[in-house]
Design a protein around this motif. Structure first.
Motif, mmCIF file in Angstrom:
data_model
loop_
_atom_site.group_PDB
_atom_site.id
_atom_site.type_symbol
_atom_site.label_atom_id
_atom_site.label_comp_id
_atom_site.label_asym_id
_atom_site.label_seq_id
_atom_site.Cartn_x
_atom_site.Cartn_y
_atom_site.Cartn_z
ATOM 1 N N TRP A 16 -6.936 4.115 -13.622
ATOM 2 C CA TRP A 16 -6.430 5.148 -12.725
ATOM 3 C C TRP A 16 -7.146 5.110 -11.390
ATOM 4 C CZ3 TRP A 16 -7.779 9.894 -10.462
ATOM 5 C CH2 TRP A 16 -6.699 10.704 -10.095
ATOM 6 N N LEU A 17 -8.463 4.911 -11.391
ATOM 7 C CA LEU A 17 -9.228 4.847 -10.152
ATOM 8 C C LEU A 17 -8.803 3.645 -9.303
ATOM 9 C CD1 LEU A 17 -12.779 5.836 -11.440
ATOM 10 C CD2 LEU A 17 -11.303 7.179 -9.933
ATOM 11 N N LYS A 18 -8.512 2.512 -9.962
ATOM 12 C CA LYS A 18 -8.080 1.335 -9.198
ATOM 13 C C LYS A 18 -6.767 1.618 -8.465
ATOM 14 C CE LYS A 18 -9.553 -2.411 -9.411
ATOM 15 N NZ LYS A 18 -10.492 -3.182 -8.558
ATOM 16 N N LEU A 19 -5.925 2.450 -9.057
ATOM 17 C CA LEU A 19 -4.640 2.740 -8.433
ATOM 18 C C LEU A 19 -4.764 3.644 -7.214
ATOM 19 C CD1 LEU A 19 -2.336 3.187 -11.553
ATOM 20 C CD2 LEU A 19 -2.748 1.152 -10.183
ATOM 21 N N ILE A 20 -5.883 4.361 -7.083
ATOM 22 C CA ILE A 20 -6.094 5.178 -5.879
ATOM 23 C C ILE A 20 -7.159 4.543 -4.986
ATOM 24 C CG2 ILE A 20 -5.329 7.318 -6.959
ATOM 25 C CD1 ILE A 20 -8.232 8.061 -7.426
ATOM 26 N N THR A 61 -12.370 14.516 -1.205
ATOM 27 C CA THR A 61 -11.221 15.278 -1.697
ATOM 28 C C THR A 61 -9.939 14.531 -1.346
ATOM 29 O OG1 THR A 61 -12.402 17.364 -1.402
ATOM 30 C CG2 THR A 61 -10.004 17.478 -1.594
ATOM 31 N N LEU A 62 -9.101 14.349 -2.337
ATOM 32 C CA LEU A 62 -7.801 13.716 -2.129
ATOM 33 C C LEU A 62 -6.726 14.787 -2.078
ATOM 34 C CD1 LEU A 62 -7.993 10.633 -4.540
ATOM 35 C CD2 LEU A 62 -8.684 10.798 -2.147
ATOM 36 N N TYR A 63 -5.821 14.656 -1.097
ATOM 37 C CA TYR A 63 -4.748 15.617 -0.910
ATOM 38 C C TYR A 63 -3.423 15.003 -1.351
ATOM 39 C CZ TYR A 63 -8.220 18.163 1.840
ATOM 40 O OH TYR A 63 -9.347 18.828 2.247
ATOM 41 N N TRP A 64 -2.374 15.804 -1.268
ATOM 42 C CA TRP A 64 -1.050 15.311 -1.622
ATOM 43 C C TRP A 64 -0.741 13.998 -0.897
ATOM 44 C CZ3 TRP A 64 2.386 20.353 -1.174
ATOM 45 C CH2 TRP A 64 2.106 21.191 -2.262
ATOM 46 N N VAL A 75 -13.282 13.510 -5.927
ATOM 47 C CA VAL A 75 -13.953 12.325 -6.463
ATOM 48 C C VAL A 75 -15.433 12.419 -6.123
ATOM 49 C CG1 VAL A 75 -14.044 9.814 -6.453
ATOM 50 C CG2 VAL A 75 -11.843 10.980 -6.153
ATOM 51 N N TYR A 76 -16.272 12.457 -7.142
ATOM 52 C CA TYR A 76 -17.721 12.529 -6.966
ATOM 53 C C TYR A 76 -18.298 11.119 -7.083
ATOM 54 C CZ TYR A 76 -17.353 17.574 -7.399
ATOM 55 O OH TYR A 76 -17.042 18.900 -7.189
ATOM 56 N N LEU A 77 -18.873 10.638 -5.990
ATOM 57 C CA LEU A 77 -19.390 9.276 -5.939
ATOM 58 C C LEU A 77 -20.825 9.230 -6.459
ATOM 59 C CD1 LEU A 77 -18.029 8.294 -2.415
ATOM 60 C CD2 LEU A 77 -16.933 7.997 -4.641
ATOM 61 N N ARG A 78 -21.246 8.068 -6.886
ATOM 62 C CA ARG A 78 -22.596 7.905 -7.437
ATOM 63 C C ARG A 78 -23.676 8.027 -6.354
ATOM 64 N NH1 ARG A 78 -22.408 6.429 -12.671
ATOM 65 N NH2 ARG A 78 -20.460 5.502 -13.445
ATOM 66 N N ASN A 79 -23.277 7.841 -5.101
ATOM 67 C CA ASN A 79 -24.265 7.990 -4.028
ATOM 68 C C ASN A 79 -24.432 9.449 -3.588
ATOM 69 O OD1 ASN A 79 -21.924 8.517 -2.660
ATOM 70 N ND2 ASN A 79 -22.066 6.754 -1.266
ATOM 71 N N GLY A 80 -23.778 10.361 -4.299
ATOM 72 C CA GLY A 80 -23.905 11.774 -3.992
ATOM 73 C C GLY A 80 -22.785 12.327 -3.146
ATOM 74 N N GLY A 81 -21.936 11.493 -2.615
ATOM 75 C CA GLY A 81 -20.832 11.967 -1.784
ATOM 76 C C GLY A 81 -19.695 12.534 -2.615
ATOM 77 N N ALA A 87 0.832 -1.213 0.000
ATOM 78 C CA ALA A 87 0.000 0.000 0.000
ATOM 79 C C ALA A 87 0.860 1.253 0.000
ATOM 80 C CB ALA A 87 -0.908 -0.011 1.232
ATOM 81 N N ARG A 88 0.175 2.378 -0.214
ATOM 82 C CA ARG A 88 0.866 3.659 -0.116
ATOM 83 C C ARG A 88 1.294 3.892 1.334
ATOM 84 N NH1 ARG A 88 0.409 6.613 -4.712
ATOM 85 N NH2 ARG A 88 -1.249 6.003 -6.163
ATOM 86 N N PRO A 89 2.435 4.510 1.555
ATOM 87 C CA PRO A 89 2.914 4.698 2.932
ATOM 88 C C PRO A 89 2.068 5.715 3.692
ATOM 89 C CG PRO A 89 4.337 5.831 1.365
ATOM 90 C CD PRO A 89 3.368 5.038 0.558
ATOM 91 N N ASP A 90 1.910 5.482 5.002
ATOM 92 C CA ASP A 90 1.233 6.466 5.841
ATOM 93 C C ASP A 90 2.254 7.524 6.273
ATOM 94 O OD1 ASP A 90 2.806 5.222 7.742
ATOM 95 O OD2 ASP A 90 1.151 4.113 8.653
ATOM 96 N N LYS A 91 1.860 8.342 7.236
ATOM 97 C CA LYS A 91 2.717 9.461 7.619
ATOM 98 C C LYS A 91 4.043 9.000 8.200
ATOM 99 C CE LYS A 91 2.552 13.835 10.186
ATOM 100 N NZ LYS A 91 1.725 14.703 11.060
ATOM 101 N N GLN A 92 3.995 8.056 9.129
ATOM 102 C CA GLN A 92 5.236 7.573 9.750
ATOM 103 C C GLN A 92 6.093 6.827 8.736
ATOM 104 O OE1 GLN A 92 6.547 8.191 12.791
ATOM 105 N NE2 GLN A 92 8.329 7.088 12.019
ATOM 106 N N ALA A 93 5.433 6.029 7.883
ATOM 107 C CA ALA A 93 6.181 5.298 6.859
ATOM 108 C C ALA A 93 6.839 6.258 5.873
ATOM 109 C CB ALA A 93 5.257 4.331 6.129
#
Length: 565
Positions: free
Chosen positions: A534-538, A469-472, A460-466, A401-407
């Motif tokens: 691209w969506l699968k990668l995030i 926001t993705l940050y750096w 990212v606009y979801l189909r359920n209306g949500g 997975a992508r690293p968290d803050k400590q990683a």
């Protein structure tokens, strides 16, 4: 008149002896016996001797020309000799030869030294099919691939480029003691009976080999869970084989590493090879070498029918060969989804329809070998055929997975190690290089991880209306952090070139500028037809997403946000 009649009677009565005297020799005897006072007779005899010399010379020249003519005539009128291939000598004076597809027992000319004949050499055969000459090896011939080496030394070679059919051939005399392995190539004589020349197949044994640098587990930051699974899965069966035999537990042969690009899948594979070899060496108490085969999936793809399958066979054949030699073999296949894709039943034959069964068969053949490990990596594991991922072949699926803050901080500390020069003013501000380095790490990670409008990257606009926001921080990866440090180094090097008289090093603002530039340059979004990948990668399922809007820095509102989907 009486004298002439007397002389004629004497000629008639004379019977010449059967001698081989030359006329010149007889004339020389007459010259010695002549009356010395008869000068006229001497002149006649000398003239006769000269003429005899001329006639004898002309006779010798004519005789020589006649012999040459007879030789030429004999060559031109004699039938052509056949050329065969010498296969061996079952008895003294007898040769086993092949002429085309037909084989003969032929006598060897006694004038020839039969001990000089070599298996595979060309021999000249007369009308009676007797061997009358040695012509040496043929300089030409087709090159074929060796599929199998039999115990008696014979070779099974491919008869077609795809290796679907084959034939058994003998080794030539010069190849009798040569080590030939499956996947090598040999040059055949034109009759395809004997292999004459050997070509080691680099593609099969060395092309994929890659030196593994020293990568201890501590050199990999932020992937402790993945490392723990790999060590438990691969390391334990090699270090404790008696326990696995006691519980009748087969060692795991295959692992899939999947996740976003740039998060360390390849690095983990190489670290596994290095660290596992070190442990295995200590366990056995002897030197053990790792053999890391790095295979890029797209490189195996080939437009010609059967070529990709042949390369898969050669890769596993080389792995088995190195394993039998005592090496710890790692088959590392990057971008596995490119060659092991889900098979289809459409009207057009996809290459995966034949490569996947071949790969499955080769994986099943590794069961008896304890020192071979197969590792696959993929950004899209859902594209890999289920037959590959089933238990018994690829037993463990590990998400990198992508690293968290400590990683992320741990990764940054690996690349911003103590040997990297720091700015002297920063060091003075914090009192020591170590404190300054810690401050740089904390400052860069906080700057990267802050939740601020400036760090908004995509909505990212979801189909359920949500709306999410993705940050750096949501797009960070180990490769990105390494690139940030490299950019910061470039800034420091540029200052050092402009002011060579002053000490320079990395400053806090270098890291911040590098982070900003890295995300600005990576603000490239795919077109709608590849948005699913691209969506699968995030870590978003495409069926739950309605649209994606990249956020431009300083836009100030949604009116400046461009819709991608």
């Amino acid at each position: 008149m009486k004298r002439d009649r007397y002389q004629e009677d004497k000629y008639e009565e004379f019977q010449p002896p059967e001698t081989s005297l030359r006329a010149l020799t007889l004339l020389d005897e007459i010259l010695r016996a002549r009356p010395p006072q008869d000068a006229r007779l001497l002149n006649y005899l000398l003239l006769l001797r000269h003429q005899l010399e001329v006639d004898e010379k002309q006779f010798q020249e004519a005789q020589k020309a006649l012999q040459e003519y007879e030789q030429v005539y004999e060559k031109l009128t004699s039938p052509a000799n056949r050329i065969g291939v010498y296969l061996g000598s079952p008895a003294d004076g007898v040769a086993m030869i092949a002429v085309g597809d037909t084989e003969y027992y032929a006598n060897i000319d006694p004038k020839m030294d039969a001990s000089t004949l070599k298996v595979g050499t060309r021999v000249r055969i007369n009308e009676a099919f007797a061997v009358v000459g040695d012509l040496g090896y043929h300089p030409q011939g087709p090159i074929v691939k060796v599929q199998e080496v039999l115990e008696d030394g014979r070779l099974r070679v491919a008869s077609d480029p795809q290796g679907m059919s084959g034939r058994l051939v003998l080794r030539g005399h010069d190849l009798a003691e040569v080590t030939i392995k499956p996947g090598d190539e040999v040059r055949m004589e034109p009759n395809l009976k004997v292999a004459l020349e050997h070509f080691a197949q680099r593609e099969a044994r060395d092309y994929y080999f890659e030196e593994v640098p020293e990568i201890p587990w501590s050199a990999i930051g932020g992937q402790e869970d993945a490392i723990r699974v790999i060590r438990d899965t691969i390391e334990l069966p090699l270090l404790h084989p008696e326990l696995f035999r006691k519980f009748e537990k087969q060692p795991i042969k295959g692992i899939l590493l999947y996740g976003p690009p740039g998060c360390g899948k390849t690095l983990i594979g190489k670290a596994t090879a290095y660290n596992l070899t070190q442990e295995y060496r200590r366990q056995l108490g002897r030197d053990v070498r790792e053999y890391f085969m790095y295979i890029s999936g797209p490189k195996i793809l080939n437009m010609w029918l059967g070529e990709s399958e042949r390369m898969v066979r050669e890769i596993f054949a080389a792995a088995r060969e190195k394993a039998r030699e005592g090496n710890l073999v790692f088959i590392f296949i990057d971008e596995a989804e490119s060659i092991l894709r889900v098979r289809n039943s459409g009207r057009f034959t996809h290459i995966s329809n034949t490569v996947v069964p071949q790969f499955c068969a080769e994986m099943d053949g590794l069961v008896s070998l304890e020192n071979v490990v197969v590792m696959l990596t993929s950004n899209r594991p859902d594209y890999i055929d289920p037959a590959i991922l089933r238990p018994g072949r690829i037993d463990r699926k590990v998400k990198v997975a992508r690293p968290d803050k400590q990683a992320s901080r741990d990764i940054l500390a690996i690349y911003l190690h103590p040997n990297i020069p720091l700015d002297p003013a920063t060091v003075r501000e914090y009192g020591s290089e170590e404190a300054a380095r810690e401050a740089l790490l904390d400052g860069a990670i906080e700057y990267l991880w802050r939740k601020h409008p400036e760090t908004e990257f995509v909505q990212v606009y979801l189909r359920n209306g949500g709306v999410e926001t993705l940050y750096w921080r949501d797009m960070v990866s180990g490769a990105l952090i390494k690139s940030v440090v490299d950019r910061a180094k470039e800034f420091a090097i540029r200052r050092a070139i402009e002011e060579p008289s002053v000490e320079h090093g990395i400053r806090p603002d270098d890291l911040k500028r590098a982070i900003e530039m890295e995300y600005r340059e990576n603000e490239i979004f795919p077109k709608s037809d590849v948005m699913e990948d691209w969506l699968k990668l995030i870590d978003y399922e495409p069926e739950y997403v309605a649209s994606v809007k990249p956020i431009r820095p300083g836009s100030g509102g949604d009116d400046l946000r461009r819709t991608v989907i």
